[in-house]
Structure formats: structure tokens, C-alpha cells
Scaffold this motif. Structure first.
Motif, PDB file in Angstrom:
ATOM      1  N   PRO A  89     -12.540  -0.586  -8.172  1.00 54.82           N
ATOM      2  CA  PRO A  89     -12.485   0.706  -7.489  1.00 54.82           C
ATOM      3  C   PRO A  89     -12.129   0.606  -6.001  1.00 54.82           C
ATOM      4  CG  PRO A  89     -14.743   0.184  -8.226  1.00 54.82           C
ATOM      5  CD  PRO A  89     -13.815  -0.802  -8.866  1.00 54.82           C
ATOM      6  N   ASN A  90     -12.451  -0.514  -5.344  1.00 60.05           N
ATOM      7  CA  ASN A  90     -12.154  -0.652  -3.918  1.00 60.05           C
ATOM      8  C   ASN A  90     -10.979  -1.581  -3.635  1.00 60.05           C
ATOM      9  OD1 ASN A  90     -15.446  -0.539  -4.123  1.00 60.05           O
ATOM     10  ND2 ASN A  90     -14.626   0.750  -2.500  1.00 60.05           N
ATOM     11  N   PHE A  91     -10.379  -2.117  -4.704  1.00 58.69           N
ATOM     12  CA  PHE A  91      -9.290  -3.083  -4.502  1.00 58.69           C
ATOM     13  C   PHE A  91      -8.453  -3.090  -5.778  1.00 58.69           C
ATOM     14  CE2 PHE A  91      -7.080  -6.972  -3.693  1.00 58.69           C
ATOM     15  CZ  PHE A  91      -7.176  -7.208  -2.339  1.00 58.69           C
ATOM     16  N   PRO A  92      -7.635  -2.039  -5.944  1.00 56.20           N
ATOM     17  CA  PRO A  92      -6.979  -1.811  -7.242  1.00 56.20           C
ATOM     18  C   PRO A  92      -6.024  -2.912  -7.697  1.00 56.20           C
ATOM     19  CG  PRO A  92      -6.645   0.057  -5.714  1.00 56.20           C
ATOM     20  CD  PRO A  92      -7.369  -0.999  -4.956  1.00 56.20           C
ATOM     21  N   ALA A  93      -5.648  -3.826  -6.782  1.00 63.57           N
ATOM     22  CA  ALA A  93      -4.781  -4.931  -7.223  1.00 63.57           C
ATOM     23  C   ALA A  93      -5.547  -5.909  -8.105  1.00 63.57           C
ATOM     24  CB  ALA A  93      -4.198  -5.666  -6.010  1.00 63.57           C
ATOM     25  N   ALA A  94      -6.869  -5.872  -8.023  1.00 62.71           N
ATOM     26  CA  ALA A  94      -7.685  -6.802  -8.816  1.00 62.71           C
ATOM     27  C   ALA A  94      -8.223  -6.116 -10.059  1.00 62.71           C
ATOM     28  CB  ALA A  94      -8.845  -7.335  -7.972  1.00 62.71           C
TER      29      ALA A  94
ATOM     30  N   ILE B  69     -30.232  -7.005  -5.465  1.00 66.59           N
ATOM     31  CA  ILE B  69     -30.761  -7.139  -4.100  1.00 66.59           C
ATOM     32  C   ILE B  69     -29.630  -7.117  -3.073  1.00 66.59           C
ATOM     33  CG2 ILE B  69     -32.019  -8.678  -2.523  1.00 66.59           C
ATOM     34  CD1 ILE B  69     -33.353  -9.781  -5.227  1.00 66.59           C
ATOM     35  N   ARG B  70     -29.685  -6.136  -2.154  1.00 66.71           N
ATOM     36  CA  ARG B  70     -28.733  -6.039  -1.047  1.00 66.71           C
ATOM     37  C   ARG B  70     -29.519  -5.705   0.208  1.00 66.71           C
ATOM     38  NH1 ARG B  70     -26.791  -7.313  -5.086  1.00 66.71           N
ATOM     39  NH2 ARG B  70     -24.807  -6.733  -6.062  1.00 66.71           N
ATOM     40  N   CYS B 145     -10.630  -7.713   5.191  1.00 68.13           N
ATOM     41  CA  CYS B 145     -10.335  -7.374   3.795  1.00 68.13           C
ATOM     42  C   CYS B 145     -11.598  -6.930   3.056  1.00 68.13           C
ATOM     43  CB  CYS B 145      -9.695  -8.578   3.120  1.00 68.13           C
ATOM     44  SG  CYS B 145      -9.106  -8.240   1.464  1.00 68.13           S
ATOM     45  N   HIS B 146     -12.750  -7.428   3.479  1.00 66.81           N
ATOM     46  CA  HIS B 146     -14.010  -7.124   2.784  1.00 66.81           C
ATOM     47  C   HIS B 146     -14.707  -5.860   3.298  1.00 66.81           C
ATOM     48  CE1 HIS B 146     -14.867 -10.653   0.085  1.00 66.81           C
ATOM     49  NE2 HIS B 146     -13.832 -11.110   0.761  1.00 66.81           N
ATOM     50  N   THR B 147     -14.199  -5.267   4.395  1.00 64.65           N
ATOM     51  CA  THR B 147     -14.896  -4.091   4.946  1.00 64.65           C
ATOM     52  C   THR B 147     -14.956  -2.892   3.996  1.00 64.65           C
ATOM     53  OG1 THR B 147     -12.890  -3.535   6.176  1.00 64.65           O
ATOM     54  CG2 THR B 147     -14.648  -4.644   7.408  1.00 64.65           C
ATOM     55  N   PRO B 148     -13.973  -2.688   3.099  1.00 61.02           N
ATOM     56  CA  PRO B 148     -14.104  -1.533   2.185  1.00 61.02           C
ATOM     57  C   PRO B 148     -15.359  -1.593   1.303  1.00 61.02           C
ATOM     58  CG  PRO B 148     -11.867  -2.426   2.085  1.00 61.02           C
ATOM     59  CD  PRO B 148     -12.684  -3.382   2.902  1.00 61.02           C
ATOM     60  N   VAL B 149     -15.979  -2.774   1.168  1.00 59.18           N
ATOM     61  CA  VAL B 149     -17.181  -2.883   0.327  1.00 59.18           C
ATOM     62  C   VAL B 149     -18.415  -3.202   1.185  1.00 59.18           C
ATOM     63  CG1 VAL B 149     -16.143  -3.327  -1.923  1.00 59.18           C
ATOM     64  CG2 VAL B 149     -16.393  -5.216  -0.293  1.00 59.18           C
ATOM     65  N   LYS B 150     -18.413  -2.651   2.394  1.00 61.93           N
ATOM     66  CA  LYS B 150     -19.553  -2.838   3.307  1.00 61.93           C
ATOM     67  C   LYS B 150     -20.850  -2.381   2.636  1.00 61.93           C
ATOM     68  CE  LYS B 150     -21.321  -1.583   7.865  1.00 61.93           C
ATOM     69  NZ  LYS B 150     -21.143  -0.782   9.093  1.00 61.93           N
ATOM     70  N   TYR B 154     -20.545  -6.275   1.662  1.00 67.98           N
ATOM     71  CA  TYR B 154     -19.226  -6.914   1.801  1.00 67.98           C
ATOM     72  C   TYR B 154     -18.807  -7.752   0.597  1.00 67.98           C
ATOM     73  CZ  TYR B 154     -20.060  -5.486   6.628  1.00 67.98           C
ATOM     74  OH  TYR B 154     -20.345  -4.752   7.740  1.00 67.98           O
ATOM     75  N   VAL B 155     -19.445  -7.502  -0.529  1.00 63.55           N
ATOM     76  CA  VAL B 155     -19.111  -8.274  -1.737  1.00 63.55           C
ATOM     77  C   VAL B 155     -18.368  -7.391  -2.736  1.00 63.55           C
ATOM     78  CG1 VAL B 155     -20.092  -9.493  -3.736  1.00 63.55           C
ATOM     79  CG2 VAL B 155     -21.017  -9.896  -1.432  1.00 63.55           C
ATOM     80  N   PHE B 156     -17.185  -7.813  -3.147  1.00 58.66           N
ATOM     81  CA  PHE B 156     -16.393  -7.050  -4.118  1.00 58.66           C
ATOM     82  C   PHE B 156     -16.949  -7.185  -5.537  1.00 58.66           C
ATOM     83  CE2 PHE B 156     -12.978  -7.344  -0.891  1.00 58.66           C
ATOM     84  CZ  PHE B 156     -12.520  -6.038  -0.924  1.00 58.66           C
ATOM     85  N   THR B 157     -17.369  -8.401  -5.874  1.00 59.27           N
ATOM     86  CA  THR B 157     -17.651  -8.715  -7.271  1.00 59.27           C
ATOM     87  C   THR B 157     -18.882  -8.017  -7.815  1.00 59.27           C
ATOM     88  OG1 THR B 157     -16.634 -10.867  -6.902  1.00 59.27           O
ATOM     89  CG2 THR B 157     -18.001 -10.636  -8.882  1.00 59.27           C
ATOM     90  N   HIS B 158     -18.713  -7.400  -8.979  1.00 60.54           N
ATOM     91  CA  HIS B 158     -19.836  -6.866  -9.752  1.00 60.54           C
ATOM     92  C   HIS B 158     -20.105  -7.837 -10.897  1.00 60.54           C
ATOM     93  CE1 HIS B 158     -17.387  -3.289  -8.383  1.00 60.54           C
ATOM     94  NE2 HIS B 158     -18.534  -3.075  -7.777  1.00 60.54           N
TER      95      HIS B 158
END
Lengths: 164, 164
Positions: A89-94, B69-70, B145-150, B154-158
């Protein structure tokens, strides 16, 4: 002594209860809890099914992969977990996993599963983990698909490089 | 006592030798050996780069993922490993990893890496594990690059579902 017997009885009964609660395939393989904490052998991608997958291994599987040991020793277990994919959702290229599709197991026991290359096959489908197959012979479908990799002890997955 | 000092000296020297052998980024992060034995958080796919990836975590990372946990606790480390893809030679419908591209680390230390959201970033490229970045400021590229998932620290991965 009475107390001890009571404790044994409780432990046995709870063991039986836990075992009967686990989904089990027609060939008698129950879901192996905790597979999500196993180590990674490799990821894979099935564009035809829109699925991302990981193939995980227990410690024997990891050792055999690291050492190139074939056939895999009895006790080796591998799990293949599959999800549909979605754009992050935050990085559609992935593309990342979306919904859980299934988990499949291959369990090595050269004697017990001698008719299918020494491997016991099992599949549990959907979030409800519905056992796949209507009767024990369903494993011929799994085994048939794995015969092209007989020379690798019927295992498709290669472990890629993790340089260090 | 002499013997003891000698032993300490040997241990210290071998420690220094091991440390200096490891590739290290301009911000002082060395490759963490053994990352390939960490547990799986998730796979991912980058069609734009023709890459399959896995995101792995140390025990703290896995616990934080499991418990939601965040922010992640200090000591959390995640590794993202990327490979190019190829069709499986015996099963062309499946794409599997081919060549190793890079491994990246995110290391949580709220104080030490306070300027970049509490995360230390590092990337090691190619089979030779060449450290990425010309000077310490290269991390702004990672952090940006990681700021959209602040909101997710700052972690993209679910972590997807591993039902059991």
C-alpha cells in the motif's frame, strides 16, 4: 502415587486432545504447528497463480541443504507456504503476500513413505487449514508432480546464496 | 597469570582480525554473519527489478512482529536479501532465486541512530558484499525512502498469516 497417576492421565488426555484438534490429511499427516518459525530455504513466485511462497525447513532440512546431502535423512521436514499477492500500500512497486492460500509439508521417512520416494506429502488449504485429498491415494498427485526432480531426491527447491 | 594474559591477548587479536575482515559501510555497520539462519518475516517480489526477496529478523524482530510492538525495541535487526529470478529448470511455471543481488540491514538503536528514525541502515552489494555508500550521509537516501511508513516505525514489511 495416586497424584502421580492423575498427573500422567491429565497429560495423556491433553496430548490426545491436542492431537485430535489438529487437521489431518487422509494419509495420516497432521499439521505441524510452529512451521512459521522454521528457517528459510528459499522464496519462490508463481506468476500463473499470482502467489508468493516460502519454503522453510526444520533443522535436518537446513543441514542437508547446507551440506548438499541427498537423499535427505529421515526426519527431514519442509514446509511450503503460499499467499496471494498485493501491491504494497505504501510502495506499489513491491508485491507482498496478501491472503494465505495453503501450507504443504514433505516429511522424509524412507520406510514409511517408501511408495512415494520416501516422502510423506500433506496440504492444508485456506485459513481454516482444510486437509487436502479425499483418500490416502491423493499423494500420487503430489508424487507425480515431483518425479521430474527424482535426481534431487524429489525436491524442487534449491537454496540460493546467502553470502557472508 | 602470564598464560591468562596470553589467552586474553589471543582472543582480543582474533576478535580484531575477525572485525576488520568484515565489510563495513561508511556509517560503521559491519555485515552481520549468519543472517541466512534468521527466521522469516515475509517474502516480497519486485517485478520492476526482477527480484525475489526475503525479509528476515533476529529474535527481537520476530517477537515485535508477533506482538505488533511499535516502535521496535533497541536491538531489533532485520535483513532483506535480494536475488534476481529465473524459471525453475524443471518447473518453468515457478520462478526461483538466481543470482544474489544484495543484503540490507536495519538495526534499531533509538539513541545512536536518532537522526534516522532510530534505525541504522546498511547495504552490501553483490557476491563480494561491497559496502554501499561513499560517506556516512548515504543513509539519508535509505531513510528518505522509508518515511512513507513512519507510522509503522519506518518498516515496510508486514508479516503475513502463518495459520496453525
Amino acid at each position: 502415587m495416586k497424584r502421580y497417576l492423575m498427573l500422567v492421565a491429565i497429560l495423556l488426555l491433553s496430548g490426545v486432545a491436542a492431537a485430535t484438534e489438529l487437521p489431518t490429511t487422509p494419509n495420516g499427516i497432521s499439521l505441524i504447528k510452529g512451521y512459521g518459525s522454521w528457517k528459510i530455504i528459499s522464496p519462490s513466485h508463481r506468476p500463473d497463480k499470482d502467489q508468493l511462497r516460502v519454503i522453510l525447513g526444520n533443522d535436518l532440512a537446513m543441514a542437508a541443504m547446507a551440506g548438499g546431502i541427498r537423499p535427505f535423512p529421515d526426519g527431514t521436514v519442509m514446509a511450503k507456504v503460499a499467499w496471494t499477492t498485493r501491491k504494497h500500500p505504501n510502495f506499489p512497486a513491491a508485491m507482498e503476500p496478501d491472503r494465505f492460500v495453503q501450507v504443504e509439508f514433505m516429511i522424509k521417512d524412507a520406510k514409511k513413505y517408501g511408495a512415494t520416494g520416501g516422502w510423506g506429502f500433506a496440504r492444508f488449504v485456506g485459513p481454516e487449514l482444510k486437509p487436502y485429498g479425499k483418500e490416502p491415494g491423493f499423494v500420487q498427485e503430489c508424487f507425480g508432480c515431483h518425479t521430474p526432480v527424482k535426481e534431487n531426491d524429489y525436491v524442487f527447491t534449491h537454496r540460493p546464496a546467502f553470502p557472508q
